[in-house]
Design a protein around this motif. Structure first.
Motif, PDB file in Angstrom:
ATOM      1  N   PHE A  69       0.828  -1.203   0.000  1.00  0.00           N
ATOM      2  CA  PHE A  69       0.000   0.000   0.000  1.00  0.00           C
ATOM      3  C   PHE A  69       0.863   1.254   0.000  1.00  0.00           C
ATOM      4  CE2 PHE A  69      -2.922   3.157   1.716  1.00  0.00           C
ATOM      5  CZ  PHE A  69      -4.067   2.866   0.991  1.00  0.00           C
ATOM      6  N   GLY A  92      -6.372   4.094   4.138  1.00  0.00           N
ATOM      7  CA  GLY A  92      -5.697   2.831   3.897  1.00  0.00           C
ATOM      8  C   GLY A  92      -4.649   2.526   4.946  1.00  0.00           C
ATOM      9  N   ALA A 100      -6.414   1.530   8.035  1.00  0.00           N
ATOM     10  CA  ALA A 100      -6.890   0.146   7.988  1.00  0.00           C
ATOM     11  C   ALA A 100      -5.749  -0.843   8.212  1.00  0.00           C
ATOM     12  CB  ALA A 100      -7.556  -0.129   6.637  1.00  0.00           C
ATOM     13  N   ALA A 101      -4.554  -0.490   7.729  1.00  0.00           N
ATOM     14  CA  ALA A 101      -3.417  -1.406   7.842  1.00  0.00           C
ATOM     15  C   ALA A 101      -2.741  -1.353   9.198  1.00  0.00           C
ATOM     16  CB  ALA A 101      -2.397  -1.088   6.742  1.00  0.00           C
ATOM     17  N   HIS A 113     -12.594   3.173   9.505  1.00  0.00           N
ATOM     18  CA  HIS A 113     -11.824   3.391   8.282  1.00  0.00           C
ATOM     19  C   HIS A 113     -12.576   2.807   7.099  1.00  0.00           C
ATOM     20  CE1 HIS A 113     -10.768  -0.887   8.285  1.00  0.00           C
ATOM     21  NE2 HIS A 113     -10.497  -0.762   9.577  1.00  0.00           N
ATOM     22  N   LEU A 154     -10.000  -1.654   3.047  1.00  0.00           N
ATOM     23  CA  LEU A 154      -8.716  -1.571   2.361  1.00  0.00           C
ATOM     24  C   LEU A 154      -8.853  -1.794   0.859  1.00  0.00           C
ATOM     25  CD1 LEU A 154      -5.729  -1.077   2.977  1.00  0.00           C
ATOM     26  CD2 LEU A 154      -5.436  -3.556   3.237  1.00  0.00           C
ATOM     27  N   ASP A 191      -9.852   1.460  -0.775  1.00  0.00           N
ATOM     28  CA  ASP A 191      -8.697   2.368  -0.826  1.00  0.00           C
ATOM     29  C   ASP A 191      -7.726   1.954  -1.933  1.00  0.00           C
ATOM     30  OD1 ASP A 191      -9.632   3.771   1.453  1.00  0.00           O
ATOM     31  OD2 ASP A 191      -8.758   2.239   2.760  1.00  0.00           O
ATOM     32  N   SER A 192      -7.476   0.669  -2.060  1.00  0.00           N
ATOM     33  CA  SER A 192      -6.523   0.189  -3.064  1.00  0.00           C
ATOM     34  C   SER A 192      -7.019   0.453  -4.478  1.00  0.00           C
ATOM     35  CB  SER A 192      -6.282  -1.319  -2.876  1.00  0.00           C
ATOM     36  OG  SER A 192      -5.791  -1.599  -1.587  1.00  0.00           O
TER      37      SER A 192
END
Length: 256
Positions: free
Chosen positions: A145, A214, A217-218, A225, A228, A231-232
């Protein structure tokens, strides 16, 4: 393509960045560290912010550092090379296509953004002190990411560097960079804007929203959030848009 020419240009940019490391470090980290100190240290220790805010803030600071570093690392040199030093003309004489000269700029800027993001994590952690609860439970996802965010920052820098003149650099910060940071869900989660539904929808055009969410989330999945995968996909789409735009503007400016 002549890979030797591409690698030689990349090595030259690396040597320049290494010589200017202290300046680049200050330029990249000063603003994020000031926010970290004020909001993550002063406001939490004084009781105006809950201690948990430190963990919420750190992913946004990482996103700011990477985006700012990637944009500035590509845009500012390009503006000078096209309009002042004309150094870009030497690169355009290299035995590679024009687009590969631009791609080399993106790779160099993305590497600078990636390093900035990795450096700001321990620096911000030290400034905020104890109570930062982040987890690297999925390091591969985090690094993947971070690479995507770095490429996005460099692609935006390429587009801006080919579009903005030296006389409008201040305008770039006023109309583009500052609103991006303030409405990029960096100091608050995207869900916090639910009290302003129209604004919550409007900020979705801001790529920094997906970078901040993102990383949240990670690293701190305990906070609200965006998923992911959203976001990606959004960041990949923004990379494609700004990369295509940047390459077209670079070619147009190079042959003008």
């Amino acid at each position: 393509m002549n890979w030797k020419a591409f690698v030689a240009m990349l090595q030259r940019d690396w040597r320049v960045a290494r010589r200017n490391f202290a300046f680049l470090l200050v330029q990249t980290m000063l603003q994020p560290m000031l926010f970290v100190f004020v909001f993550g240290r002063v406001m939490t220790r004084s009781g105006f912010m809950p201690p948990e805010y430190k963990s919420l803030l750190l992913p946004g600071i990482i996103a700011i550092a990477m985006m700012f570093s990637g944009i500035m690392g590509v845009a500012m040199p390009l503006i000078g090379e096209f309009q002042y030093t004309r150094e870009i003309e030497d690169r355009l004489l290299a035995p590679i296509a024009i687009e590969w000269v631009a791609l080399e700029k993106i790779v160099a800027g993305a590497l600078q953004a990636l390093v900035s993001g990795l450096v700001v994590i321990p620096a911000a952690w030290l400034v905020m002190g104890s109570g930062v609860d982040i987890s690297f439970h999925a390091p591969v996802i985090f690094l993947a990411f971070a690479t995507l965010v770095s490429l996005l920052a460099a692609s935006i820098g390429l587009a801006l560097g080919c579009f903005i003149s030296q006389t409008t650099i201040g305008l770039m910060f006023s109309l583009f960079v500052t609103p991006m940071i303030m409405f990029g869900s960096t100091y608050y989660p995207w869900s916090a804007l639910a009290v302003y539904p129209w604004l919550q929808r409007a900020v979705l055009v801001n790529p920094l929203v997906y970078a901040s969410e993102g990383f949240r989330a990670a690293l701190v999945p305990q906070f609200p959030h965006l998923p992911l995968w959203i976001d990606s996909i959004a960041l990949a789409a923004f990379v494609a848009i700004f990369l295509t735009l940047g390459l077209r503007l670079f070619r147009k400016k190079a042959i003008a």
